[in-house]
Design a protein around this motif. Sequence first.
Motif, mmCIF file in Angstrom:
data_model
loop_
_atom_site.group_PDB
_atom_site.id
_atom_site.type_symbol
_atom_site.label_atom_id
_atom_site.label_comp_id
_atom_site.label_asym_id
_atom_site.label_seq_id
_atom_site.Cartn_x
_atom_site.Cartn_y
_atom_site.Cartn_z
ATOM 1 N N ARG A 150 0.831 -1.203 0.000
ATOM 2 C CA ARG A 150 0.000 0.000 0.000
ATOM 3 C C ARG A 150 0.873 1.265 0.000
ATOM 4 N NH1 ARG A 150 -5.228 1.562 2.205
ATOM 5 N NH2 ARG A 150 -5.779 -0.593 1.875
ATOM 6 N N ASP A 153 2.550 1.826 -3.280
ATOM 7 C CA ASP A 153 1.582 2.367 -4.227
ATOM 8 C C ASP A 153 1.477 3.888 -4.065
ATOM 9 O OD1 ASP A 153 -0.339 1.651 -6.265
ATOM 10 O OD2 ASP A 153 -1.889 2.309 -4.866
ATOM 11 N N ARG A 154 1.466 4.310 -2.806
ATOM 12 C CA ARG A 154 1.389 5.746 -2.496
ATOM 13 C C ARG A 154 2.614 6.469 -3.055
ATOM 14 N NH1 ARG A 154 -0.773 10.062 -1.238
ATOM 15 N NH2 ARG A 154 -0.993 10.992 0.819
ATOM 16 N N LEU A 156 4.468 5.504 -5.512
ATOM 17 C CA LEU A 156 4.382 5.513 -6.977
ATOM 18 C C LEU A 156 3.524 6.680 -7.465
ATOM 19 C CD1 LEU A 156 4.109 1.688 -7.587
ATOM 20 C CD2 LEU A 156 5.815 3.195 -8.630
ATOM 21 N N GLY A 157 2.471 6.975 -6.695
ATOM 22 C CA GLY A 157 1.645 8.138 -7.011
ATOM 23 C C GLY A 157 2.443 9.432 -6.914
ATOM 24 N N MET A 158 3.297 9.513 -5.886
ATOM 25 C CA MET A 158 4.144 10.701 -5.690
ATOM 26 C C MET A 158 5.154 10.831 -6.830
ATOM 27 S SD MET A 158 3.304 12.076 -2.801
ATOM 28 C CE MET A 158 2.575 11.759 -1.212
ATOM 29 N N SER A 161 3.587 12.390 -9.702
ATOM 30 C CA SER A 161 2.984 13.720 -9.616
ATOM 31 C C SER A 161 3.896 14.776 -8.993
ATOM 32 C CB SER A 161 1.679 13.646 -8.810
ATOM 33 O OG SER A 161 1.942 13.180 -7.505
ATOM 34 N N GLU A 175 10.000 3.276 -13.415
ATOM 35 C CA GLU A 175 9.751 2.627 -12.132
ATOM 36 C C GLU A 175 10.165 1.155 -12.174
ATOM 37 O OE1 GLU A 175 5.726 3.422 -12.655
ATOM 38 O OE2 GLU A 175 5.716 5.326 -11.586
ATOM 39 N N ASP A 200 0.672 -7.599 -9.688
ATOM 40 C CA ASP A 200 -0.687 -7.294 -10.140
ATOM 41 C C ASP A 200 -1.193 -6.001 -9.511
ATOM 42 O OD1 ASP A 200 -3.220 -7.769 -11.378
ATOM 43 O OD2 ASP A 200 -3.965 -8.420 -9.417
ATOM 44 N N ILE A 201 -0.934 -5.819 -8.217
ATOM 45 C CA ILE A 201 -1.442 -4.628 -7.526
ATOM 46 C C ILE A 201 -0.696 -3.369 -7.970
ATOM 47 C CG2 ILE A 201 -1.676 -3.493 -5.271
ATOM 48 C CD1 ILE A 201 -2.124 -6.331 -4.084
ATOM 49 N N LEU A 202 0.623 -3.453 -8.046
ATOM 50 C CA LEU A 202 1.403 -2.244 -8.337
ATOM 51 C C LEU A 202 1.565 -1.990 -9.838
ATOM 52 C CD1 LEU A 202 4.150 -2.504 -5.573
ATOM 53 C CD2 LEU A 202 2.081 -1.112 -5.562
ATOM 54 N N SER A 203 1.398 -3.000 -10.631
ATOM 55 C CA SER A 203 1.563 -2.943 -12.102
ATOM 56 C C SER A 203 2.768 -2.117 -12.559
ATOM 57 C CB SER A 203 0.313 -2.467 -12.841
ATOM 58 O OG SER A 203 -0.734 -2.152 -12.029
ATOM 59 N N ILE A 204 3.937 -2.454 -12.046
ATOM 60 C CA ILE A 204 5.181 -1.903 -12.583
ATOM 61 C C ILE A 204 6.139 -3.070 -12.829
ATOM 62 C CG2 ILE A 204 4.952 0.383 -11.534
ATOM 63 C CD1 ILE A 204 6.979 -0.510 -9.399
#
Lengths: 269, 239
Positions: A150, A153-154, A156-158, A161, A175, A200-204
């Motif tokens: 989790r 994932d956060r 990766l969002g950073m 952006s 990534e 699967d969850i992070l898809s990188i």
Amino acid sequence: MARIIVVTSGKGGVGKTTSSAAIGLGLALKGQKVVLIDFDIGLRNLDLIMGCERRVVYDFVNVINGEATLNQALIKDKRVSSLSILPASQTRDKDALNKENVGKVLEELGKTYDYIVCDSPAGIEAGAMMALYYADEAIVTTNPEVSSVRDSDRILGMLASRSRRAELGLEPIKEHLLLTRYSPKRVDDGEMLSVEDVVDILSIPLLGVIPESQAVLKASNAGEPVILDTESDAGKAYQDVVDRLLGETVDFRFLHAKKKGILSRMFGG
Amino acid sequence: MADASIEFKGSSFTLSVLHLKTSKLADIRTDLANKVAQAPDFFYLVPIVVSIEQLDSSVDYQAIKTLIEEFNFTFVGFTGAIAKEQRTLIRELGFSFVNTAKPQTLDKTVSAEKPEVVKTETLADIPERSLFSDKIHRGQIRSGQQVYAKDQNLVVIGSVSAGAEVIADGNIHVYGSLRGRAIAGAKGHHHAQIYCQNLEAELVSINGNYWLSESMEQHWGSPVYIHLTDSELTSSKLI
């Protein structure tokens, strides 16, 4: 142009510093000119893992503040001459860094080195943002459990952006997923997420899977990055990671539990 | 293929209907002339259906058709005939008889006599559903991120991670896994729907009615769409 690689995770204790040290040293052993930067201001650890803690005179914050030159602060590794370490300050906090000056330091280092590996602090606050801001690539270090996934994932969002590349609308940060402390047996027992689940969850793209290993703790205590322990599974797995970073195609190892043969079952193994 | 040159398909069209309030041809001619004179180009060759709903049974169908065509309309057929004999007569005279999708009168005897009427979306429903344009988001929406499609539908080409939130005033489409929160019809929109290829959401909500994960057991991990029926959330399999 140097490749700026940030080793990041969101969550603490997943193996960022261990991975930074192993990958940095591994790249240097392959003949690359590498500098490792500890961005964890106030919680200086990288120098310990690298075994150079007694040689720290000046640090990253001194350089930022103009109190020392880059050459004074950089510590040359005793094992590999093409590797240097820029240690963090233990007495300051993370607000000591600012974007502009960090940018200048990285630019200066980029003239000399092929790889700049930034060891990020945990969390998503200023320190972590500073470590990822100038990155070209990110190694997202993740343990196979839900909270670590989790947090990755956060982050990766950073990366998508809040980085310089995102702000300027350049090509996004490349990534990589680095799964650490992986235990195939515990995956089989349903106690741990599998590689497939995490991907699967992070898809990188998956850069490497480092098996859970006693060798890592031993290496940390000795100040010898685990990649030097060429007998250990973890050392071999980090070697594969370095090869993949350099563009080689290497099969993934240590993904499945070892099957016990009849003799080792009888006599214990 | 033997029939590759042709294909039959059902389609709906918008046609103008001329409602006749009298069968007196002279009156119709006068009023029609006035109307057409206002916008001759607008009415030129417009396909038209003539409703005889308000007329009694003594109608000269042939004369009406001739009159309509005098004014350069393209005559399509009649509609609104109440009695079965009347409809039979119209067909015997060689005219087509057109049914509207929705019965014009709600008189029970009439609806009983028109079993061929198929209940489809009423015209009033359609503009409300397709009011919104689409906001398209390419790539995964990560934990901690929020995407809001204001006065729009939201199309996500990628997955919505756990801890992420997607909100739209219209519908939400996720071409990936929906693991975070999805809130459709955020400004109060009863017809909003949520579509996803893999339902593993933390929360879904339409027009203020919400489900937590535990309510999604039936279709967990499946491609589904979620909609409201009588203010109750319902999930249905997409495939």
